[in-house]
Design an enzyme around this catalytic site. Structure first.
Site, PDB file in Angstrom:
ATOM      1  N   TYR A  18      -2.532  -3.759   9.018  1.00 37.22           N
ATOM      2  CA  TYR A  18      -1.188  -3.265   8.287  1.00 37.22           C
ATOM      3  C   TYR A  18       0.475  -2.919   8.856  1.00 37.22           C
ATOM      4  O   TYR A  18       1.105  -2.792   8.089  1.00 37.22           O
ATOM      5  CB  TYR A  18      -1.146  -2.900   6.665  1.00 37.22           C
ATOM      6  CG  TYR A  18      -2.590  -3.341   6.084  1.00 37.22           C
ATOM      7  CD1 TYR A  18      -2.367  -4.605   5.292  1.00 37.22           C
ATOM      8  CD2 TYR A  18      -3.768  -2.587   5.811  1.00 37.22           C
ATOM      9  CE1 TYR A  18      -3.394  -5.088   4.578  1.00 37.22           C
ATOM     10  CE2 TYR A  18      -4.771  -3.480   5.130  1.00 37.22           C
ATOM     11  CZ  TYR A  18      -4.367  -4.795   4.091  1.00 37.22           C
ATOM     12  OH  TYR A  18      -5.096  -5.272   3.580  1.00 37.22           O
ATOM     13  N   HIS A  23       5.154  -3.919   3.362  1.00 35.88           N
ATOM     14  CA  HIS A  23       5.367  -2.870   3.144  1.00 35.88           C
ATOM     15  C   HIS A  23       4.621  -1.856   3.451  1.00 35.88           C
ATOM     16  O   HIS A  23       5.287  -0.403   3.139  1.00 35.88           O
ATOM     17  CB  HIS A  23       3.510  -3.358   2.054  1.00 35.88           C
ATOM     18  CG  HIS A  23       3.702  -2.801   0.679  1.00 35.88           C
ATOM     19  ND1 HIS A  23       4.836  -3.271  -0.211  1.00 35.88           N
ATOM     20  CD2 HIS A  23       2.058  -3.507   0.160  1.00 35.88           C
ATOM     21  CE1 HIS A  23       4.252  -2.745  -1.239  1.00 35.88           C
ATOM     22  NE2 HIS A  23       2.649  -2.943  -1.928  1.00 35.88           N
ATOM     23  N   PHE A  69      -4.009   3.473   0.564  1.00 32.47           N
ATOM     24  CA  PHE A  69      -3.673   2.293   0.293  1.00 32.47           C
ATOM     25  C   PHE A  69      -2.980   2.349  -0.815  1.00 32.47           C
ATOM     26  O   PHE A  69      -2.659   3.163  -1.547  1.00 32.47           O
ATOM     27  CB  PHE A  69      -4.658   1.646  -0.417  1.00 32.47           C
ATOM     28  CG  PHE A  69      -6.196   0.476   0.999  1.00 32.47           C
ATOM     29  CD1 PHE A  69      -4.625  -0.387   2.009  1.00 32.47           C
ATOM     30  CD2 PHE A  69      -6.899   1.218   1.688  1.00 32.47           C
ATOM     31  CE1 PHE A  69      -5.898  -0.958   2.887  1.00 32.47           C
ATOM     32  CE2 PHE A  69      -7.788   0.491   2.073  1.00 32.47           C
ATOM     33  CZ  PHE A  69      -7.404  -0.079   3.386  1.00 32.47           C
ATOM     34  N   ASN A  71      -1.766   1.582  -3.837  1.00 29.22           N
ATOM     35  CA  ASN A  71      -1.966   1.958  -5.129  1.00 29.22           C
ATOM     36  C   ASN A  71      -2.586   2.749  -5.486  1.00 29.22           C
ATOM     37  O   ASN A  71      -3.462   3.459  -6.917  1.00 29.22           O
ATOM     38  CB  ASN A  71      -2.803   0.141  -6.284  1.00 29.22           C
ATOM     39  CG  ASN A  71      -3.790   0.681  -5.141  1.00 29.22           C
ATOM     40  OD1 ASN A  71      -4.603   1.363  -4.566  1.00 29.22           O
ATOM     41  ND2 ASN A  71      -5.386  -0.824  -5.878  1.00 29.22           N
ATOM     42  N   ASN A 117       2.873  -0.958  -6.842  1.00 28.82           N
ATOM     43  CA  ASN A 117       2.224  -0.043  -7.324  1.00 28.82           C
ATOM     44  C   ASN A 117       1.685   1.317  -7.158  1.00 28.82           C
ATOM     45  O   ASN A 117       1.086   3.161  -7.411  1.00 28.82           O
ATOM     46  CB  ASN A 117       0.415  -0.765  -7.132  1.00 28.82           C
ATOM     47  CG  ASN A 117       0.321  -2.148  -7.664  1.00 28.82           C
ATOM     48  OD1 ASN A 117       1.176  -2.003  -8.792  1.00 28.82           O
ATOM     49  ND2 ASN A 117       0.253  -3.494  -6.755  1.00 28.82           N
TER      50      ASN A 117
END
Length: 192
Positions: A18, A23, A69, A71, A117
């Site tokens: 990631y 993001h 993460f 969320n 989120n």
């Protein structure tokens, strides 16, 4: 005079896969801020993230990259805020923003989560939306069905350059933000 902001949170997802995704723009910002302030991150299990302490002339500022993460970012933010008795209005959250053109920046106190989120969870865990947000525009894919794939993929070379430029410009506003000069910071950040 002490700093108005006592914690800066960069949102992103942990893991190599990631690292370069849109993001993770909040992580990119925080890495640059830590480098500028000569602060080093270390994993802190009790805070559910990587934490750095920047010792500045007007007091310490905590830097946080949640490793929960996206969320579940609120778990990390609330843990650090509660431990160090940091109020929501002393927190700056830096995150990617779909609804802003790539490379543009918006700064504000409070507001909605825009479907983000990470912001939803932070608001739920803090019990309020009254924290500062530095929103780094990543653009929108044009179709809401493409959003997940879009934010979890690497930006084009041109978009990455625009986001990096936005990060660099945002760093210039940090002294005003820390000092509580939010109108000045907003004027500077919202200008082209």
């Amino acid at each position: 005079m002490s700093n108005t902001i006592k914690m800066v949170v960069g949102l992103g997802n942990p893991g190599k896969e990631y690292e370069q995704t849109r993001h993770n723009a909040g992580f990119w910002f925080l890495d640059e801020l830590a480098w500028k302030w000569k602060a080093s991150f270390k994993e802190e299990k009790k805070f559910f993230g990587e934490v750095a302490r920047a010792t500045l002339p007007d007091g310490d500022v905590w830097l946080l990259k949640p490793t929960t993460f996206m969320n579940r970012s609120g778990q990390a933010v609330a843990a650090l805020a509660q431990f160090y008795k940091i109020k929501p209005e002393e927190i700056l959250v830096v995150h990617d923003e779909l609804d802003i053109p790539c490379g543009r920046i918006k700064f504000k106190l409070g507001g909605g989560n825009g479907g983000h989120n990470g912001l939803k969870d932070i608001q739920a865990k803090l019990g309020t939306a009254d924290y500062y947000r530095l929103r780094l525009g990543i653009g929108h894919p044009g179709d809401r069905n493409l959003v997940v794939g879009y934010v979890l993929n690497k930006p084009s070379t041109e978009h990455r350059r625009q986001i990096d430029d936005a990060v660099a410009k945002s760093l210039q506003a940090i002294p005003d933000i820390l000092a509580g000069k939010c109108e000045e910071a907003t004027r500077f950040l919202h200008s082209k």
